[in-house]
Design a protein around this motif. Structure first.
Motif, PDB file in Angstrom:
ATOM      1  N   ASN A 126       3.021  14.398  -1.997  1.00 33.31           N
ATOM      2  CA  ASN A 126       2.150  14.653  -0.855  1.00 33.31           C
ATOM      3  C   ASN A 126       2.892  14.245   0.412  1.00 33.31           C
ATOM      4  OD1 ASN A 126       0.219  14.595   1.170  1.00 33.31           O
ATOM      5  ND2 ASN A 126      -1.400  13.850  -0.179  1.00 33.31           N
ATOM      6  N   LEU A 160       0.829  -1.202   0.000  1.00 38.43           N
ATOM      7  CA  LEU A 160       0.000   0.000   0.000  1.00 38.43           C
ATOM      8  C   LEU A 160       0.872   1.264   0.000  1.00 38.43           C
ATOM      9  CD1 LEU A 160      -2.810   1.282   0.093  1.00 38.43           C
ATOM     10  CD2 LEU A 160      -2.734   1.054   2.608  1.00 38.43           C
ATOM     11  N   ALA A 161       1.973   1.254   0.741  1.00 37.95           N
ATOM     12  CA  ALA A 161       2.883   2.405   0.756  1.00 37.95           C
ATOM     13  C   ALA A 161       3.461   2.645  -0.633  1.00 37.95           C
ATOM     14  CB  ALA A 161       4.008   2.182   1.768  1.00 37.95           C
ATOM     15  N   GLU A 177       2.107   9.222   6.629  1.00 37.52           N
ATOM     16  CA  GLU A 177       1.197   8.133   7.016  1.00 37.52           C
ATOM     17  C   GLU A 177       1.898   6.779   7.007  1.00 37.52           C
ATOM     18  OE1 GLU A 177      -2.494   7.891   4.865  1.00 37.52           O
ATOM     19  OE2 GLU A 177      -2.694  10.084   4.847  1.00 37.52           O
ATOM     20  N   ARG A 232       2.120   1.862  -3.535  1.00 34.45           N
ATOM     21  CA  ARG A 232       1.054   2.402  -4.391  1.00 34.45           C
ATOM     22  C   ARG A 232       0.705   3.839  -4.028  1.00 34.45           C
ATOM     23  NH1 ARG A 232      -1.231  -2.571  -3.253  1.00 34.45           N
ATOM     24  NH2 ARG A 232      -2.756  -1.600  -1.888  1.00 34.45           N
ATOM     25  N   SER A 233       0.590   4.117  -2.733  1.00 31.07           N
ATOM     26  CA  SER A 233       0.115   5.425  -2.269  1.00 31.07           C
ATOM     27  C   SER A 233       1.148   6.536  -2.371  1.00 31.07           C
ATOM     28  CB  SER A 233      -0.348   5.325  -0.810  1.00 31.07           C
ATOM     29  OG  SER A 233      -1.394   4.400  -0.688  1.00 31.07           O
ATOM     30  N   VAL A 234       2.412   6.194  -2.175  1.00 33.06           N
ATOM     31  CA  VAL A 234       3.455   7.216  -2.156  1.00 33.06           C
ATOM     32  C   VAL A 234       4.224   7.249  -3.477  1.00 33.06           C
ATOM     33  CG1 VAL A 234       5.585   7.959  -1.023  1.00 33.06           C
ATOM     34  CG2 VAL A 234       3.664   7.130   0.356  1.00 33.06           C
ATOM     35  N   CYS A 269       3.647   5.484  -6.488  1.00 29.05           N
ATOM     36  CA  CYS A 269       2.863   5.475  -7.735  1.00 29.05           C
ATOM     37  C   CYS A 269       1.949   6.683  -7.895  1.00 29.05           C
ATOM     38  CB  CYS A 269       2.028   4.197  -7.831  1.00 29.05           C
ATOM     39  SG  CYS A 269       3.027   2.712  -7.968  1.00 29.05           S
ATOM     40  N   HIS A 270       1.603   7.331  -6.811  1.00 29.27           N
ATOM     41  CA  HIS A 270       0.708   8.482  -6.918  1.00 29.27           C
ATOM     42  C   HIS A 270       1.430   9.596  -7.671  1.00 29.27           C
ATOM     43  CE1 HIS A 270      -2.000  11.738  -5.919  1.00 29.27           C
ATOM     44  NE2 HIS A 270      -2.881  10.801  -5.634  1.00 29.27           N
ATOM     45  N   LYS A 281       0.930  12.305   3.020  1.00 29.66           N
ATOM     46  CA  LYS A 281       0.765  10.886   2.689  1.00 29.66           C
ATOM     47  C   LYS A 281       2.036  10.107   3.047  1.00 29.66           C
ATOM     48  CE  LYS A 281      -2.323   9.149   1.077  1.00 29.66           C
ATOM     49  NZ  LYS A 281      -3.444   8.430   1.724  1.00 29.66           N
TER      50      LYS A 281
END
Length: 129
Positions: free
Chosen positions: A21, A9-10, A27, A12-14, A16-17, A24
């Motif tokens: 941010n 998830l990290a 987090e 994808r969220s950090v 790949c985004h 983010k």
């Protein structure tokens, strides 16, 4: 969520985004975070700068996890990163990483990268600032 899912998830969220941010990043990553990529060391601030620079240079980053395993507070991954840069070029990088987590946050990452496709300067995409 187990630790392997947390790492996926990290990524994808950090990574790949498409937008930078810092909230983010916080987090998923500890303020004490340390990353060693191909011998280059980044602290948390350096990692935030690294991610900002990557987002400036690219319009898309895609991560494909080939293999992932977790034990205790450690996660090992083999993942492939496809980078589409704003200058129109692309890079493909194989990454072998060892993540350490504490209290759900990533505190350390040791990475070895291998440029599969791209120009010579793309070898530094894992630590560019």
């Amino acid at each position: 969520m187990d630790i392997t899912q947390r790492i996926a998830l990290a990524l994808r969220s950090v990574v790949c985004h498409p937008d930078h941010n810092e909230a983010k990043i916080r987090e998923f990553f500890s303020p004490d975070y340390q990353q060693i990529v191909d011998g280059q060391t980044l602290d948390f601030t350096g990692f935030v700068e690294h991610m900002a620079r990557l987002k400036h240079l690219t319009h898309a980053i895609d991560v494909t996890v080939v293999a992932i395993a977790g034990q205790n507070n450690n996660v090992l991954t083999h993942h492939r990163v496809a980078v589409s840069k704003k200058d129109g070029t692309q890079a493909h990088i194989d990454v072998f990483a060892h993540f350490t987590l504490e209290n759900g946050l990533i505190t350390r990452c040791e990475e070895l990268t291998r440029l599969v496709q791209g120009i010579a300067q793309d070898r530094s995409l894992g630590s560019v600032r």
